[in-house]
Design an enzyme around this catalytic site. Structure first.
Site, PDB file in Angstrom:
ATOM      1  CG  LEU A  16     -26.783  -4.270   1.701  1.00 22.56           C
ATOM      2  CD1 LEU A  16     -27.513  -5.057   0.613  1.00 22.56           C
ATOM      3  CD2 LEU A  16     -27.041  -2.784   1.548  1.00 22.56           C
ATOM      4  N   GLY A  19     -26.540  -9.754  11.036  1.00 24.85           N
ATOM      5  CA  GLY A  19     -27.401 -10.439  11.995  1.00 24.85           C
ATOM      6  C   GLY A  19     -26.765 -11.692  12.531  1.00 24.85           C
ATOM      7  N   GLY A  22     -25.775 -14.300   9.898  1.00 27.49           N
ATOM      8  CA  GLY A  22     -24.760 -13.958   8.904  1.00 27.49           C
ATOM      9  C   GLY A  22     -24.905 -12.525   8.435  1.00 27.49           C
ATOM     10  CB  THR A  24     -27.039  -9.128   3.729  1.00 26.68           C
ATOM     11  OG1 THR A  24     -27.704 -10.254   4.320  1.00 26.68           O
ATOM     12  CG2 THR A  24     -27.505  -8.979   2.293  1.00 26.68           C
ATOM     13  CE  LYS A  40     -29.772 -13.224   2.729  1.00 24.30           C
ATOM     14  NZ  LYS A  40     -31.228 -13.512   2.772  1.00 24.30           N
ATOM     15  CG  ASP A 139     -38.562 -14.169   5.779  1.00 23.78           C
ATOM     16  OD1 ASP A 139     -39.483 -13.773   6.522  1.00 23.78           O
ATOM     17  OD2 ASP A 139     -37.400 -13.735   5.846  1.00 23.78           O
TER      18      ASP A 139
END
Length: 686
Positions: A16, A19, A22, A24, A40, A139
């Site tokens: 998914l 980045g 890490g 996902t 994740k 976030d």
């Protein structure tokens, strides 16, 4: 171990995100075929063994908190598991089929105000729970708010807690307030981010334009300017949004519940301002709102439902109105249900809860009694009636009801808590502490039980134990202003003045209108000789509430302490304008008049205090001082004798000795242990 599986059980279905921090994945659990989860990967910044050990502990601690959060509320993404593989940390999260809020924000197509309010309310309710566990999401952005496919409810996902543990950074700078950028994260940093989202959806602004929009600021105030002449927005809603996104976090809303309260007023769901004030005061004093809601929920699970369609519809309408704060409307609906079915115990119970919220405790008690006549085995009806009896001052009856509720449901933490409050009122301190401890045993996160136990322990001079209770509350909920305030009071008693100052300041930072915290901080500043700081605190109280009598009295004492006797007289006189029977104001004004040499005025004030309360020891003592100066020896002796008797009855040994010493001097007898004779009378704060 199967090398194609993560942790030997999670088969990757889809990558998914890939980045810097890490990856996902969408995965399937091979042990539970058909079960999909989000995994994740979080990459530590270093492979140093010591760093990894620290991160593992921090990671495990944060995971445990988030795991509990997800279990408590179905609108928070559940944390399923966490594991370590090849020196990399992984978390397994609930997969929530649905669409992110980003899909609802279409450029040029703003949401209606009622839709924006609904989105805000849903997320704020979640944040109130999240923050109560001492967790900050970190976030908040549209991509982390999912519209769940199954019921169309909003769900909060992807907490930034683990990113903070690993890297201390968050990607979504467009929603991040300045204090978070600077590493000074606050609970209302989440509120800021949510406010930015609300403004964006109200305008119809896509995420890629948020940064530019945030750059439009008022040159004088630095606040975001987002309303333009073509945008018609309810002024009250705009005011709420502006307060959510204030640049200075100290001027922002301090809690999610504060924003919710204002939104409810905006939608006319709250009672008038006077009833709202009464309700807030009630919740602060007893901390039982959550108890009622949970008790009612359990009652509903145990009790029979209304049988006819008409009853069911009316009943549900009443419940909906109750849940939104429209208690009068709820009562009207429950009245109709009872007319259709006079044997409907649940309707009586819910109507009683509504009356309770409106402060009609007599009717609340009557409805709970009727519910018990119809269903004598209902623990929650006893529980509800116990709280009604408590508010009516019938503590013995309340204790009997809580005890019956406990017999029927021995694990009801709130019944123990309620009984503890009632026992404390009857001075059954040992029993009250036992009940609060039981409530904590059954509900370890019950902050009000810790708080009340701490207050009681302080009264019993168990100050270290009291501080431990307040520490626990703060650990569970770092934004609980009452806990800082109560700990500050305890630190003051322990002569830890600077520790007390810090606690009062923390309480004020959380609740800038916490009058009692300003008052006590002002007193500590005054004791430390910080003249300006003390005066500023007392002045702040009077700006918040010009009719707060104690602020005038305490400021008067402060002025008196550095020789401003006229200023003290002005303050005591203002207090007496608000309350002509305030004994403390008369006593202290008499002292100030005495220092200025106005013996007649001083004598009148002391005599007035005695006329109001013939058992006021200080007034007799102070008038004795005046009569001594006036050479009225017999009158002075009579006053000091009366003061001594009252001081002794009240257990004030030092003051009793002072009075005895004055009598001995006047009678030309050998006085007890030498001390400096006071030049003026004794002061009184309350």
């Amino acid at each position: 171990m199967n090398s194609d599986l993560l942790d030997g059980r999670y088969r990757i279905l889809k990558l998914l995100n890939d980045g810097e921090k890490g990856k996902t994945y969408l995965v399937e659990d091979v042990i539970l075929p058909g079960s999909k989860f989000i995994v994740k990967q979080l990459c530590p910044p270093s492979n140093n063994p010591q760093t990894l050990t620290i991160l593992r502990r921090l990671f495990a601690s944060k995971a445990a908190t988030l795991e509990k959060l997800g279990q408590e509320n179905d609108k928070i993404q559940k944390l399923i598991a966490f594991f370590e593989e090849n020196q990399e940390l992984y978390i397994v999260q609930e997969f929530i089929p649905g669409n992110p809020l980003t899909d609802e924000i279409i450029q040029g197509q703003p949401l209606r105000e009622d839709q924006v309010i609904t989105v805000l309310s849903e997320i704020l309710e979640i944040l109130a729970i999240v923050h109560s566990y001492g967790v900050i999401h970190r976030d908040i952005k549209p991509a982390n708010i999912i519209r769940r496919e199954s019921d169309k409810k909003l769900v909060l996902v992807n907490f930034g807690t683990f990113n903070e543990a690993i890297t201390n950074t968050v990607d979504s700078l467009e929603y991040m307030p300045i204090e978070q950028v600077n590493g000074n994260l606050k609970y209302n940093s989440d509120i800021y981010a949510l406010g930015i989202i609300a403004i964006a959806v109200l305008i119809g602004l896509p995420a890629n334009e948020i940064s530019n929009f945030r750059g439009h600021k008022n040159r004088l105030t630095g606040e975001i300017v987002w309303r333009h002449k073509n945008l018609k927005v309810n002024k009250k809603l705009a005011k709420i949004l502006n307060k959510m996104v204030r640049f200075d976090y100290r001027k922002r809303y301090h809690s999610a519940t504060e924003v919710l309260d204002d939104l409810k007023k905006l939608t006319n769901l709250e009672p008038d301002q006077q009833k709202q004030h009464q309700k807030k005061l009630l919740l602060v004093l007893t901390g039982i709102a959550g108890c009622i809601i949970l008790g009612v929920g359990a009652w509903q699970l145990r009790s029979p439902k209304p049988v006819s369609d008409a009853q069911q519809k009316l009943y549900q309408e009443g419940v909906n109105k109750y849940d939104t704060g429209n208690y009068e409307g709820a009562i009207e609906d429950f009245n109709q249900v009872i007319q259709l079915d006079p044997q409907n115990a649940l309707a009586y119970n819910r109507r009683g809860d509504a009356y309770y919220r409106l402060g009609d405790y007599e009717q609340a008690q009557a409805d709970s009694s009727q519910a018990l006549l119809l269903n004598p085995q209902d623990a929650n009806a006893y529980f509800d009636r116990g709280f009604a009896f408590s508010e009516l001052g019938k503590y013995k009856e309340a204790i009997a009801d809580y005890t019956q509720a406990i017999k029927l449901n021995s694990k009801n933490a709130y019944a123990y808590y309620g009984r503890g409050l009632a026992r404390a009122q009857l001075k059954d301190n040992k029993g009250a502490i036992g009940d609060f401890s039981k409530a904590i045993a059954f509900k370890p996160q019950h902050t009000e039980a810790y708080l009340q136990r701490g207050i009681l322990r302080r009264h019993l001079r168990q100050r270290l134990e009291a501080i431990q209770d307040f520490d626990t509350v703060i650990k569970i909920n770092p934004s609980d202003a009452k806990a800082y305030y109560q700990r500050g009071l305890t630190q003051s008693l322990n002569k830890q003045k600077y520790a007390a100052l810090k606690d009062y300041t923390d309480a004020i930072n959380i609740n800038p209108k916490y009058i009692e915290a300003y008052l006590n901080r002002g007193d500590v500043y005054s004791d430390l000789g910080d003249k300006l700081e003390a005066t500023e605190d007392y002045n702040t109280i009077l700006q918040i509430d010009p009719k707060f009598i104690a602020a005038y009295i305490h400021r008067g004492i402060h002025r008196f302490s550095f020789g401003d006797y006229k200023g003290g007289i002005e303050d005591y006189t203002e207090a007496l304008k608000l309350d002509p029977n305030n004994i403390a104001a008369y006593n202290n004004r008499g002292n100030a008049y005495l220092e200025l040499g106005n013996k007649k005025a001083a004598n009148q004030d002391y005599s007035r205090a005695i006329a109001i309360n013939p058992n006021n020891a200080l007034a007799y003592y102070n008038r004795g001082v005046i009569r001594t100066k006036q050479k009225n020896k017999q009158g002075a002796i009579a006053d000091f004798k009366k003061a001594a008797k009252l001081f002794q009855q009240q257990g004030e040994q030092d003051s009793y000795q002072d009075a005895q010493r004055e009598i001995a001097i006047l009678q030309n007898k050998s006085a007890p242990a030498p001390t400096t004779r006071p030049k003026s009378g004794k002061r009184e704060k309350n």
